[in-house]
Scaffold this motif. Structure first.
Motif, PDB file in Angstrom:
ATOM      1  N   SER A   1      36.915  47.423  47.594  1.00  0.00           N
ATOM      2  CA  SER A   1      36.280  48.383  46.701  1.00  0.00           C
ATOM      3  C   SER A   1      36.085  47.765  45.319  1.00  0.00           C
ATOM      4  N   PRO A   2      35.007  48.135  44.624  1.00  0.00           N
ATOM      5  CA  PRO A   2      34.780  47.593  43.273  1.00  0.00           C
ATOM      6  C   PRO A   2      35.963  47.818  42.341  1.00  0.00           C
ATOM      7  N   ALA A   3      36.630  48.966  42.467  1.00  0.00           N
ATOM      8  CA  ALA A   3      37.762  49.256  41.574  1.00  0.00           C
ATOM      9  C   ALA A   3      38.875  48.229  41.735  1.00  0.00           C
ATOM     10  N   THR A   4      39.151  47.843  42.971  1.00  0.00           N
ATOM     11  CA  THR A   4      40.194  46.851  43.218  1.00  0.00           C
ATOM     12  C   THR A   4      39.726  45.443  42.904  1.00  0.00           C
ATOM     13  N   MET A   5      38.552  45.081  43.395  1.00  0.00           N
ATOM     14  CA  MET A   5      38.072  43.709  43.228  1.00  0.00           C
ATOM     15  C   MET A   5      37.775  43.384  41.762  1.00  0.00           C
ATOM     16  N   ASN A   6      37.252  44.330  41.024  1.00  0.00           N
ATOM     17  CA  ASN A   6      36.949  44.072  39.608  1.00  0.00           C
ATOM     18  C   ASN A   6      38.209  43.946  38.761  1.00  0.00           C
ATOM     19  N   ALA A   7      39.294  44.584  39.199  1.00  0.00           N
ATOM     20  CA  ALA A   7      40.558  44.492  38.460  1.00  0.00           C
ATOM     21  C   ALA A   7      41.372  43.268  38.839  1.00  0.00           C
ATOM     22  N   ASP A   8      40.983  42.603  39.916  1.00  0.00           N
ATOM     23  CA  ASP A   8      41.708  41.424  40.401  1.00  0.00           C
ATOM     24  C   ASP A   8      41.183  40.192  39.653  1.00  0.00           C
ATOM     25  N   VAL A   9      41.765  39.962  38.497  1.00  0.00           N
ATOM     26  CA  VAL A   9      41.268  38.917  37.601  1.00  0.00           C
ATOM     27  C   VAL A   9      42.157  37.679  37.693  1.00  0.00           C
ATOM     28  N   GLU A  10      42.233  36.907  36.623  1.00  0.00           N
ATOM     29  CA  GLU A  10      43.004  35.670  36.667  1.00  0.00           C
ATOM     30  C   GLU A  10      44.510  35.953  36.606  1.00  0.00           C
ATOM     31  N   VAL A  11      45.299  34.936  36.939  1.00  0.00           N
ATOM     32  CA  VAL A  11      46.740  35.104  37.111  1.00  0.00           C
ATOM     33  C   VAL A  11      47.431  35.573  35.842  1.00  0.00           C
ATOM     34  N   THR A  12      46.909  35.225  34.687  1.00  0.00           N
ATOM     35  CA  THR A  12      47.558  35.618  33.427  1.00  0.00           C
ATOM     36  C   THR A  12      47.379  37.089  33.095  1.00  0.00           C
ATOM     37  N   ASP A  13      46.398  37.745  33.708  1.00  0.00           N
ATOM     38  CA  ASP A  13      46.072  39.115  33.317  1.00  0.00           C
ATOM     39  C   ASP A  13      46.026  40.114  34.465  1.00  0.00           C
ATOM     40  N   VAL A  14      46.180  39.664  35.710  1.00  0.00           N
ATOM     41  CA  VAL A  14      46.026  40.595  36.820  1.00  0.00           C
ATOM     42  C   VAL A  14      47.111  41.672  36.763  1.00  0.00           C
ATOM     43  N   PRO A  15      46.743  42.937  36.862  1.00  0.00           N
ATOM     44  CA  PRO A  15      47.750  44.006  36.883  1.00  0.00           C
ATOM     45  C   PRO A  15      48.636  43.875  38.124  1.00  0.00           C
ATOM     46  N   LEU A  16      49.915  44.098  37.938  1.00  0.00           N
ATOM     47  CA  LEU A  16      50.845  43.926  39.055  1.00  0.00           C
ATOM     48  C   LEU A  16      50.578  44.914  40.188  1.00  0.00           C
ATOM     49  N   ASP A  17      50.071  46.088  39.858  1.00  0.00           N
ATOM     50  CA  ASP A  17      49.787  47.030  40.937  1.00  0.00           C
ATOM     51  C   ASP A  17      48.638  46.537  41.824  1.00  0.00           C
ATOM     52  N   ILE A  18      47.672  45.861  41.214  1.00  0.00           N
ATOM     53  CA  ILE A  18      46.579  45.270  41.997  1.00  0.00           C
ATOM     54  C   ILE A  18      47.111  44.126  42.856  1.00  0.00           C
ATOM     55  N   TRP A  19      47.972  43.301  42.277  1.00  0.00           N
ATOM     56  CA  TRP A  19      48.584  42.197  43.026  1.00  0.00           C
ATOM     57  C   TRP A  19      49.334  42.724  44.244  1.00  0.00           C
ATOM     58  N   HIS A  20      50.241  43.686  44.013  1.00  0.00           N
ATOM     59  CA  HIS A  20      51.072  44.202  45.109  1.00  0.00           C
ATOM     60  C   HIS A  20      50.213  44.902  46.169  1.00  0.00           C
ATOM     61  N   HIS A  21      49.248  45.673  45.738  1.00  0.00           N
ATOM     62  CA  HIS A  21      48.388  46.388  46.683  1.00  0.00           C
ATOM     63  C   HIS A  21      47.617  45.404  47.557  1.00  0.00           C
ATOM     64  N   THR A  22      47.066  44.368  46.960  1.00  0.00           N
ATOM     65  CA  THR A  22      46.271  43.396  47.717  1.00  0.00           C
ATOM     66  C   THR A  22      47.138  42.636  48.712  1.00  0.00           C
ATOM     67  N   ILE A  23      48.316  42.233  48.289  1.00  0.00           N
ATOM     68  CA  ILE A  23      49.237  41.550  49.207  1.00  0.00           C
ATOM     69  C   ILE A  23      49.658  42.491  50.335  1.00  0.00           C
ATOM     70  N   ASP A  24      49.927  43.745  49.998  1.00  0.00           N
ATOM     71  CA  ASP A  24      50.349  44.716  51.008  1.00  0.00           C
ATOM     72  C   ASP A  24      49.291  44.902  52.091  1.00  0.00           C
ATOM     73  N   VAL A  25      48.033  44.995  51.667  1.00  0.00           N
ATOM     74  CA  VAL A  25      46.955  45.254  52.619  1.00  0.00           C
ATOM     75  C   VAL A  25      46.594  43.999  53.404  1.00  0.00           C
ATOM     76  N   THR A  26      46.375  42.895  52.682  1.00  0.00           N
ATOM     77  CA  THR A  26      45.707  41.730  53.275  1.00  0.00           C
ATOM     78  C   THR A  26      46.660  40.695  53.855  1.00  0.00           C
ATOM     79  N   LEU A  27      47.919  40.739  53.511  1.00  0.00           N
ATOM     80  CA  LEU A  27      48.881  39.791  54.076  1.00  0.00           C
ATOM     81  C   LEU A  27      49.990  40.517  54.842  1.00  0.00           C
ATOM     82  N   THR A  28      50.720  41.381  54.147  1.00  0.00           N
ATOM     83  CA  THR A  28      51.793  42.109  54.823  1.00  0.00           C
ATOM     84  C   THR A  28      51.244  42.976  55.948  1.00  0.00           C
ATOM     85  N   GLY A  29      50.098  43.602  55.717  1.00  0.00           N
ATOM     86  CA  GLY A  29      49.499  44.440  56.754  1.00  0.00           C
ATOM     87  C   GLY A  29      49.179  43.667  58.015  1.00  0.00           C
ATOM     88  N   TYR A  30      48.653  42.462  57.855  1.00  0.00           N
ATOM     89  CA  TYR A  30      48.344  41.636  59.020  1.00  0.00           C
ATOM     90  C   TYR A  30      49.630  41.260  59.758  1.00  0.00           C
TER      91      TYR A  30
END
Length: 256
Positions: free
Chosen positions: A96-125
């Motif tokens: 979704s644009p809301a998630t992908m647009n917030a997924d920026v560089e490592v110095t600024d990425v919000p931790l909730d976006i980081w955890h959510h993406t890992i949960d869905v795309t790695l842990t979920g698999y």
């Protein structure tokens, strides 16, 4: 393709308009019974109904890939309904644009976006494999395909969470291939390039698509059906000696 007729597959992330939806259609065309699973249950059921209307066998199920109880329930439903599970395709992602647009560089990425993406795309698999693998090992056969992304090889300066999650699938896939291979269960990884899904059309610019076409050694950009064909092959008996491998499906854009 050989060895697909009357087999059973789960497409985990099978909404219409995307790679998962196209794969569900292709697998049904090849004679497989398909459980179309997605967070959007109504979309999954709609696609399953379309498959049945065209002579295929499919059911739609809602599930949350990041929730172990939900994924375990999906595996259990499939085995109760069809008696077996021969193929698992992990393709779900939050694009979704809301998630992908917030997924920026490592110095600024919000931790909730980081955890959510890992949960869905790695842990979920991993959760899907955790519950599907024992079924496949008991029957002595099965094929699992995970979806990475060519962006891992490009390493853009943003979307660090997405790249990290997708990169982790290399280790997960190879581990699963090693664990199951001697007992007849294979696991492989595919990395689509720029593919013109509904979500890609919504989140990419015409300029980016033009750049992607320029980079490709192909006269066109990818279609969801291109990826679906590779999944069908990796599920089939024609691929029974392919295990633990990663395939770039990108029209030759990232030749190495």
């Amino acid at each position: 393709m050989r060895g697909l007729k009357d087999k059973v597959a789960i497409v985990a992330g099978g909404s219409p308009g995307g790679i998962g939806g196209a794969t569900a259609v292709r697998l049904a065309e090849e004679g497989m019974a398909v459980v179309v699973a997605d967070l959007n249950e109504s979309a999954a059921q709609k696609l399953a109904a379309e498959i049945r209307a065209n002579g295929g066998e499919a059911v739609g199920q809602g599930f949350d890939i990041s929730n172990e109880e939900s994924y375990a329930g999906l595996i259990d439903f499939t085995v109760r309904t069809y008696g077996t599970l021969d193929g698992l395709y992990n393709v779900a992602a939050d694009l979704s644009p809301a998630t992908m647009n917030a997924d920026v560089e490592v110095t600024d990425v919000p931790l909730d976006i980081w955890h959510h993406t890992i949960d869905v795309t790695l842990t979920g698999y991993m959760l899907g494999i955790r519950h599907a693998l024992p079924v496949m090992l008991r029957q002595g056969s099965g094929s699992i395909v995970n979806t990475m992304s060519s962006s891992v090889w490009v390493a853009p300066p943003t979307k660090v969470s997405y790249q990290a999650a997708k990169s982790g699938l290399v280790g997960l896939t190879r581990h699963t291939a090693s664990l199951g291979g001697k007992r007849g269960v294979r696991c492989n990884l595919i990395s689509p390039g720029l593919t013109l899904t509904t979500s890609a059309m919504a989140t990419t610019t015409e300029e980016l698509r033009t750049q992607g076409l320029s980079a490709a050694r192909s006269p066109r950009l990818g279609k969801p059906e291109d990826i679906a064909a590779m999944v069908a092959f990796l599920f089939s008996g024609d691929a029974e000696f392919i295990n633990g491998q990663s395939f770039l499906i990108d029209g030759g854009a990232h030749l190495t």
